[in-house]
Design a protein around this motif. Sequence first.
Motif, PDB file in Angstrom:
ATOM      1  N   LEU A  74       0.828  -1.198   0.000  1.00  0.00           N
ATOM      2  CA  LEU A  74       0.000   0.000   0.000  1.00  0.00           C
ATOM      3  C   LEU A  74       0.867   1.253   0.000  1.00  0.00           C
ATOM      4  N   GLY A  75       1.948   1.233   0.765  1.00  0.00           N
ATOM      5  CA  GLY A  75       2.864   2.379   0.801  1.00  0.00           C
ATOM      6  C   GLY A  75       3.494   2.643  -0.550  1.00  0.00           C
ATOM      7  N   LEU A  76       3.900   1.598  -1.228  1.00  0.00           N
ATOM      8  CA  LEU A  76       4.511   1.762  -2.546  1.00  0.00           C
ATOM      9  C   LEU A  76       3.497   2.312  -3.546  1.00  0.00           C
ATOM     10  N   ILE A  77       2.292   1.768  -3.543  1.00  0.00           N
ATOM     11  CA  ILE A  77       1.252   2.229  -4.469  1.00  0.00           C
ATOM     12  C   ILE A  77       0.897   3.689  -4.201  1.00  0.00           C
ATOM     13  N   THR A  78       0.701   4.034  -2.924  1.00  0.00           N
ATOM     14  CA  THR A  78       0.314   5.418  -2.617  1.00  0.00           C
ATOM     15  C   THR A  78       1.437   6.395  -2.946  1.00  0.00           C
ATOM     16  N   ARG A  79       2.664   6.022  -2.642  1.00  0.00           N
ATOM     17  CA  ARG A  79       3.783   6.937  -2.921  1.00  0.00           C
ATOM     18  C   ARG A  79       4.017   7.110  -4.424  1.00  0.00           C
ATOM     19  N   LEU A  80       3.871   6.037  -5.183  1.00  0.00           N
ATOM     20  CA  LEU A  80       3.997   6.167  -6.639  1.00  0.00           C
ATOM     21  C   LEU A  80       2.859   7.008  -7.211  1.00  0.00           C
ATOM     22  N   SER A  81       1.637   6.813  -6.708  1.00  0.00           N
ATOM     23  CA  SER A  81       0.499   7.623  -7.155  1.00  0.00           C
ATOM     24  C   SER A  81       0.703   9.084  -6.785  1.00  0.00           C
ATOM     25  N   LEU A  82       1.174   9.321  -5.575  1.00  0.00           N
ATOM     26  CA  LEU A  82       1.429  10.685  -5.121  1.00  0.00           C
ATOM     27  C   LEU A  82       2.525  11.337  -5.959  1.00  0.00           C
ATOM     28  N   TRP A  83       3.583  10.610  -6.183  1.00  0.00           N
ATOM     29  CA  TRP A  83       4.707  11.137  -6.968  1.00  0.00           C
ATOM     30  C   TRP A  83       4.250  11.482  -8.391  1.00  0.00           C
ATOM     31  N   GLY A  84       3.523  10.571  -9.038  1.00  0.00           N
ATOM     32  CA  GLY A  84       3.046  10.811 -10.399  1.00  0.00           C
ATOM     33  C   GLY A  84       2.036  11.939 -10.474  1.00  0.00           C
ATOM     34  N   GLY A  85       1.042  11.919  -9.579  1.00  0.00           N
ATOM     35  CA  GLY A  85       0.015  12.967  -9.573  1.00  0.00           C
ATOM     36  C   GLY A  85       0.580  14.324  -9.216  1.00  0.00           C
ATOM     37  N   ASP A  86       1.529  14.342  -8.281  1.00  0.00           N
ATOM     38  CA  ASP A  86       2.161  15.601  -7.900  1.00  0.00           C
ATOM     39  C   ASP A  86       2.970  16.156  -9.068  1.00  0.00           C
ATOM     40  N   GLY A  87       3.636  15.266  -9.796  1.00  0.00           N
ATOM     41  CA  GLY A  87       4.396  15.697 -10.972  1.00  0.00           C
ATOM     42  C   GLY A  87       3.501  16.272 -12.056  1.00  0.00           C
TER      43      GLY A  87
END
Length: 182
Positions: A74-87
Amino acid sequence: MNLGNPAVSLGGITLGTIIVVLVLLRWWKKGGGGGGGKKGDGGSSRDWKQLLPFFGALCFGILAVLAAGPVSALGLITRLSLWGGDGIGYAYLVWGIGGNSPDVTRATAVVLTDGGYAMYAIWAAVMIGSFLWSKKLPKLQTALGVFAGILLGLSQGIAGMAAVPLASAVNAAGSWYAGVVQ
């Protein structure tokens, strides 16, 4: 942003807000807000209950980004989603609009108790099961809700204030659950 220490910029918050506004606008335009409905039904073919899956997913996403550790699926999925969406949000604000995108991350994260994590794990299983097996669940709208929640969950503002009652409610349910099963 690095994947171990999640952070969000104004662009990420903006993208999360855009998702919420567009889902509400689509619901309104399709008859949810009154008017524009089918003939003979009083002008409204949708009601506010059709937004419940989206807002449940939004709350789920807010807690996901706050509660998931970096060394978990869950941490990996949320951080990748956050990183991509933030970008994407950063690029939209800075290069698309010509503004700035400062860091707007909350100073402290919301922590779940052991019982809170158990309740969140049950909620995650229900969300995944509903997404996979429900024929009535609006899947794109639900996925957008989780994504918007992930983007909004670390903000200092309104979504940040929503995180405290959400975490408190999940922790309270978790305390009850832990008491029942022990």
